[in-house]
Design a protein around this motif. Sequence first.
Motif, PDB file in Angstrom:
ATOM      1  N   VAL A 437       0.849  -1.194   0.000  1.00  0.00           N
ATOM      2  CA  VAL A 437       0.000   0.000   0.000  1.00  0.00           C
ATOM      3  C   VAL A 437       0.886   1.245   0.000  1.00  0.00           C
ATOM      4  O   VAL A 437       1.797   1.379   0.817  1.00  0.00           O
ATOM      5  CB  VAL A 437      -0.935   0.016   1.223  1.00  0.00           C
ATOM      6  N   ILE A 438       0.626   2.149  -0.935  1.00  0.00           N
ATOM      7  CA  ILE A 438       1.386   3.399  -1.024  1.00  0.00           C
ATOM      8  C   ILE A 438       0.541   4.515  -0.416  1.00  0.00           C
ATOM      9  O   ILE A 438      -0.609   4.715  -0.806  1.00  0.00           O
ATOM     10  CB  ILE A 438       1.732   3.739  -2.484  1.00  0.00           C
ATOM     11  N   ARG A 439       1.110   5.233   0.535  1.00  0.00           N
ATOM     12  CA  ARG A 439       0.377   6.305   1.222  1.00  0.00           C
ATOM     13  C   ARG A 439       1.128   7.634   1.078  1.00  0.00           C
ATOM     14  O   ARG A 439       2.350   7.684   1.222  1.00  0.00           O
ATOM     15  CB  ARG A 439       0.225   5.992   2.707  1.00  0.00           C
ATOM     16  N   ILE A 440       0.348   8.670   0.816  1.00  0.00           N
ATOM     17  CA  ILE A 440       0.877  10.032   0.872  1.00  0.00           C
ATOM     18  C   ILE A 440       0.346  10.670   2.154  1.00  0.00           C
ATOM     19  O   ILE A 440      -0.858  10.717   2.379  1.00  0.00           O
ATOM     20  CB  ILE A 440       0.433  10.858  -0.357  1.00  0.00           C
ATOM     21  N   TYR A 441       1.251  11.160   2.980  1.00  0.00           N
ATOM     22  CA  TYR A 441       0.843  11.761   4.250  1.00  0.00           C
ATOM     23  C   TYR A 441       0.456  13.231   4.075  1.00  0.00           C
ATOM     24  O   TYR A 441      -0.604  13.665   4.512  1.00  0.00           O
ATOM     25  CB  TYR A 441       1.962  11.627   5.276  1.00  0.00           C
ATOM     26  N   TYR A 442       1.327  13.972   3.437  1.00  0.00           N
ATOM     27  CA  TYR A 442       1.021  15.394   3.207  1.00  0.00           C
ATOM     28  C   TYR A 442       2.021  15.932   2.190  1.00  0.00           C
ATOM     29  O   TYR A 442       2.993  15.254   1.798  1.00  0.00           O
ATOM     30  CB  TYR A 442       1.099  16.212   4.506  1.00  0.00           C
ATOM     31  N   ALA A 443       1.799  17.166   1.749  1.00  0.00           N
ATOM     32  CA  ALA A 443       2.710  17.844   0.829  1.00  0.00           C
ATOM     33  C   ALA A 443       2.930  19.264   1.326  1.00  0.00           C
ATOM     34  O   ALA A 443       2.051  19.854   1.971  1.00  0.00           O
ATOM     35  CB  ALA A 443       2.140  17.850  -0.587  1.00  0.00           C
ATOM     36  N   THR A 444       4.095  19.812   1.031  1.00  0.00           N
ATOM     37  CA  THR A 444       4.405  21.181   1.445  1.00  0.00           C
ATOM     38  C   THR A 444       5.384  21.802   0.459  1.00  0.00           C
ATOM     39  O   THR A 444       6.248  21.107  -0.094  1.00  0.00           O
ATOM     40  CB  THR A 444       5.001  21.221   2.867  1.00  0.00           C
ATOM     41  N   GLN A 445       5.229  23.094   0.221  1.00  0.00           N
ATOM     42  CA  GLN A 445       6.173  23.792  -0.648  1.00  0.00           C
ATOM     43  C   GLN A 445       7.383  24.214   0.182  1.00  0.00           C
ATOM     44  O   GLN A 445       7.237  24.773   1.263  1.00  0.00           O
ATOM     45  CB  GLN A 445       5.524  25.011  -1.298  1.00  0.00           C
ATOM     46  N   TYR A 446       8.574  23.950  -0.343  1.00  0.00           N
ATOM     47  CA  TYR A 446       9.773  24.276   0.428  1.00  0.00           C
ATOM     48  C   TYR A 446      10.698  25.271  -0.260  1.00  0.00           C
ATOM     49  O   TYR A 446      11.714  25.675   0.312  1.00  0.00           O
ATOM     50  CB  TYR A 446      10.558  23.001   0.766  1.00  0.00           C
ATOM     51  N   GLU A 447      10.359  25.683  -1.476  1.00  0.00           N
ATOM     52  CA  GLU A 447      11.217  26.654  -2.156  1.00  0.00           C
ATOM     53  C   GLU A 447      10.429  27.322  -3.281  1.00  0.00           C
ATOM     54  O   GLU A 447       9.413  26.789  -3.755  1.00  0.00           O
ATOM     55  CB  GLU A 447      12.460  25.966  -2.725  1.00  0.00           C
ATOM     56  N   THR A 448      10.896  28.500  -3.698  1.00  0.00           N
ATOM     57  CA  THR A 448      10.284  29.201  -4.820  1.00  0.00           C
ATOM     58  C   THR A 448      11.336  29.464  -5.890  1.00  0.00           C
ATOM     59  O   THR A 448      12.510  29.218  -5.714  1.00  0.00           O
ATOM     60  CB  THR A 448       9.694  30.553  -4.386  1.00  0.00           C
ATOM     61  N   ASN A 458       5.098   7.070   2.465  1.00  0.00           N
ATOM     62  CA  ASN A 458       5.769   5.929   3.095  1.00  0.00           C
ATOM     63  C   ASN A 458       6.800   5.281   2.175  1.00  0.00           C
ATOM     64  O   ASN A 458       7.836   4.816   2.611  1.00  0.00           O
ATOM     65  CB  ASN A 458       4.734   4.889   3.567  1.00  0.00           C
ATOM     66  N   LYS A 459       6.519   5.247   0.864  1.00  0.00           N
ATOM     67  CA  LYS A 459       7.442   4.638  -0.078  1.00  0.00           C
ATOM     68  C   LYS A 459       7.590   5.569  -1.292  1.00  0.00           C
ATOM     69  O   LYS A 459       6.848   5.438  -2.273  1.00  0.00           O
ATOM     70  CB  LYS A 459       6.946   3.254  -0.512  1.00  0.00           C
ATOM     71  N   PRO A 460       8.528   6.506  -1.252  1.00  0.00           N
ATOM     72  CA  PRO A 460       8.687   7.473  -2.346  1.00  0.00           C
ATOM     73  C   PRO A 460       8.879   6.819  -3.710  1.00  0.00           C
ATOM     74  O   PRO A 460       8.405   7.335  -4.727  1.00  0.00           O
ATOM     75  CB  PRO A 460       9.930   8.266  -1.935  1.00  0.00           C
ATOM     76  N   SER A 461       9.549   5.664  -3.749  1.00  0.00           N
ATOM     77  CA  SER A 461       9.805   5.010  -5.042  1.00  0.00           C
ATOM     78  C   SER A 461       8.535   4.440  -5.661  1.00  0.00           C
ATOM     79  O   SER A 461       8.516   4.103  -6.849  1.00  0.00           O
ATOM     80  CB  SER A 461      10.833   3.894  -4.864  1.00  0.00           C
ATOM     81  N   GLY A 462       7.466   4.346  -4.881  1.00  0.00           N
ATOM     82  CA  GLY A 462       6.225   3.771  -5.386  1.00  0.00           C
ATOM     83  C   GLY A 462       5.306   4.767  -6.051  1.00  0.00           C
ATOM     84  O   GLY A 462       4.209   4.403  -6.479  1.00  0.00           O
ATOM     85  N   LEU A 463       5.735   6.018  -6.145  1.00  0.00           N
ATOM     86  CA  LEU A 463       4.909   7.039  -6.787  1.00  0.00           C
ATOM     87  C   LEU A 463       5.156   6.993  -8.290  1.00  0.00           C
ATOM     88  O   LEU A 463       6.162   7.493  -8.787  1.00  0.00           O
ATOM     89  CB  LEU A 463       5.225   8.430  -6.233  1.00  0.00           C
ATOM     90  N   HIS A 464       4.242   6.380  -9.017  1.00  0.00           N
ATOM     91  CA  HIS A 464       4.406   6.199 -10.450  1.00  0.00           C
ATOM     92  C   HIS A 464       4.344   7.539 -11.172  1.00  0.00           C
ATOM     93  O   HIS A 464       3.637   8.463 -10.754  1.00  0.00           O
ATOM     94  CB  HIS A 464       3.309   5.271 -10.984  1.00  0.00           C
ATOM     95  N   PHE A 465       5.078   7.651 -12.296  1.00  0.00           N
ATOM     96  CA  PHE A 465       5.152   8.942 -12.983  1.00  0.00           C
ATOM     97  C   PHE A 465       3.785   9.372 -13.519  1.00  0.00           C
ATOM     98  O   PHE A 465       3.499  10.567 -13.625  1.00  0.00           O
ATOM     99  CB  PHE A 465       6.187   8.895 -14.107  1.00  0.00           C
ATOM    100  N   THR A 466       2.909   8.412 -13.845  1.00  0.00           N
ATOM    101  CA  THR A 466       1.579   8.790 -14.331  1.00  0.00           C
ATOM    102  C   THR A 466       0.762   9.448 -13.225  1.00  0.00           C
ATOM    103  O   THR A 466      -0.026  10.365 -13.490  1.00  0.00           O
ATOM    104  CB  THR A 466       0.833   7.563 -14.875  1.00  0.00           C
ATOM    105  N   TYR A 467       0.941   8.973 -11.991  1.00  0.00           N
ATOM    106  CA  TYR A 467       0.217   9.583 -10.882  1.00  0.00           C
ATOM    107  C   TYR A 467       0.818  10.940 -10.545  1.00  0.00           C
ATOM    108  O   TYR A 467       0.089  11.870 -10.166  1.00  0.00           O
ATOM    109  CB  TYR A 467       0.237   8.674  -9.645  1.00  0.00           C
ATOM    110  N   ARG A 468       2.121  11.068 -10.688  1.00  0.00           N
ATOM    111  CA  ARG A 468       2.745  12.379 -10.454  1.00  0.00           C
ATOM    112  C   ARG A 468       2.244  13.387 -11.487  1.00  0.00           C
ATOM    113  O   ARG A 468       2.001  14.557 -11.172  1.00  0.00           O
ATOM    114  CB  ARG A 468       4.272  12.245 -10.526  1.00  0.00           C
ATOM    115  N   ARG A 469       2.080  12.928 -12.726  1.00  0.00           N
ATOM    116  CA  ARG A 469       1.549  13.813 -13.748  1.00  0.00           C
ATOM    117  C   ARG A 469       0.117  14.219 -13.416  1.00  0.00           C
ATOM    118  O   ARG A 469      -0.279  15.376 -13.620  1.00  0.00           O
ATOM    119  CB  ARG A 469       1.603  13.111 -15.108  1.00  0.00           C
TER     120      ARG A 469
END
Length: 496
Positions: A437-448, A458-469
Motif C-alpha cells: 500500500v502506497i500512502r501520501i501523508y502530506y505535501a508542502t512547498q519548500y522553495e520558490t 511511506n514509499k517514495p519510489s512507489g509514486l508512479h510517474f503517471t500519478y505524479r503527472r
Amino acid sequence: MKKIAIIGRPNVGKSSLFNRLVKKRDAITSDIAGTTRDVKRRNTVIINKEVELLDTGGLDKGCELFDKIKEMSLKAAYKADIILYMVDGKSIPEDEDKKLFYELQNLGKEVALVVNKIDNDKMKENLWDYYEFGTDAIFGISVAHNRNTVELLDWIASKIPDSDIIKEDEEGEDEIQIIEPELDDEDFFANARKHDEDDDGFTYWDDDEMDGVIQDDTIYGNNDRIKEFNEEDVNHIKIAIIGRTNVGKSSLLNALLGEERSVVSSVAGTTIDPIDETIDYKGKQLTFVDTAGLRRRGKILGIEKYALMRTTEMLDNSNMALIVLDASEPFLDLDEKIAGLVDSNRLASIIVLNKWDISKREEHDKIIKEVRERFKFLAYAPIITISAKSHQRVDKLHDMILEINENYSQRIPTSKINEVLERALRRHTLPSVSGQVIRIYYATQYETRPPKIAIVMNKPSGLHFTYRRYLTNQMREAFNFTGTPLLFKAKKRGEK
C-alpha cells in the motif's frame, strides 16, 4: 557616477583593458577583429572612486555590420564623461585615428590617448610618433604585461570628483590583477554536462539522464535537499533572451528597452558577448540579457565557442527566459533543443513568436498548434506573437513578465496544497505496488523560483510517474502556475 568609454580601432586591446579595470575576465577577447560588437557596461572602482566603464566595438568601416558597430561605439563615447582612445603602439599613427581623436576632443570631454602594446623599454620609442596627436594626456602601456598602468589610473582618478569616493569597507582590491585570456576547446563545455550528439551535431539530453528528472512539464529533483523556505528578492527579475541566430533577439532587446542598445544586423551571429541592461518597471527591476544566437555544434566557428559558453552561464544566472522563434519560417529541431536548455535550467518562460508582421497570419491557429506540439515540455509557457522590428505587441511583454514572476515566486500555504492533494486522492486512489500500500501523508512547498513541493509518503519510489503527472495537473488547475515549471520531490518522513 562618471562614465568612462574605451574606444578605438579593432584589435588594439580595448576589451583586455576593460577586463583589467573591472578585475575579471568579463568581455570576450581574441585576436579576431570585431570580437566586441555591442557596448558592454560594468561598474568598477578606479583607485577609490566608483565609475561606469564602457567597452565598445572597434571603429572600423566597410560592411553593414561594422558600420553599425562604429555608430554604436561613437554614440557611447559622445555620452561618456571620460574617453580613453586606444591605439596600437606597434604600428604607426593612422590619419583616421587622428581625425576621430580631434573630433572627440572638440566635444569638451576629458580625452586620453592610450598607446597599448608598449611591451618593453625599447618599444617606448614608438611613443614619440603619437605626440603628433597634440595631447599631454598620453600613456604608453601594455595591458597584456601589466606595464605602466598606474599613471593612467591616477589620471582617470584625478578626473573623477571626490563625491564618487566609496567607503573604505565597500572598496575592493585596487590592485590590477593578471588575467589569463586563454580558453581552449576542452574548456568550451566545461560548465555543461557531457551528452551524446544526434545527427545534426547539437548536444541533447540522454533519455537515461532525464529519467526520473523530467516527466512532461514536471521536474522531480532526485538530488534536491529539503531546506527551509527562504524568501528571495522577487523585485529583481533576470530575463535571458534566447534563440537560434537571426530570429530577432537583439531587435527584441532594443524594443523592450525603448532604445538602440544592441547592434542589429542581417549578419547571422551578430551578438557575441551577452549584453545586459536593467530597467525599472512598476516597482520591479527587469534585467534583460541578449544572448548569442545558437547554432548546430558543427557550424559553430571561432569566437562563437566563447559566446555559447557565456550563453549557458547567463541561463544559470537567470530567472526567466524569452524563447524567441521566427514565425516567418518553419521551426527547426534546433529550436526545440534550445528550448530544452531553458527547461533543463528550470526557468520561467515565455514563447515569443517574432516577425509576426511578415508571417502568414491566416495560419495563426496552425502555427500555435505546431508550437504546442513541438514544445510539449513547455506546455506551461504562454505564447505571444510580436514584431520586434515594428514594436507590435512588445509592450505587452513587460506585464506578462511581471505576472509570470509572481507565479514563479509564489508560495502556496501548506493547508491549500493539502486540500488539493486530498481531493485528488479521493478521485483517484494511489495504486499499490507489488501488493504494498502506497500512502501520501502530506505535501508542502519548500522553495520558490521555481516552486518546489515535497510529497511526504511511506514509499517514495512507489509514486508512479503517471500519478505524479495527475497530481501536477491537479495543482495547475487549483493554482496559477502559468509560465513556470513545477518541481516535486517525493520523500519519507524525517528525510532531509
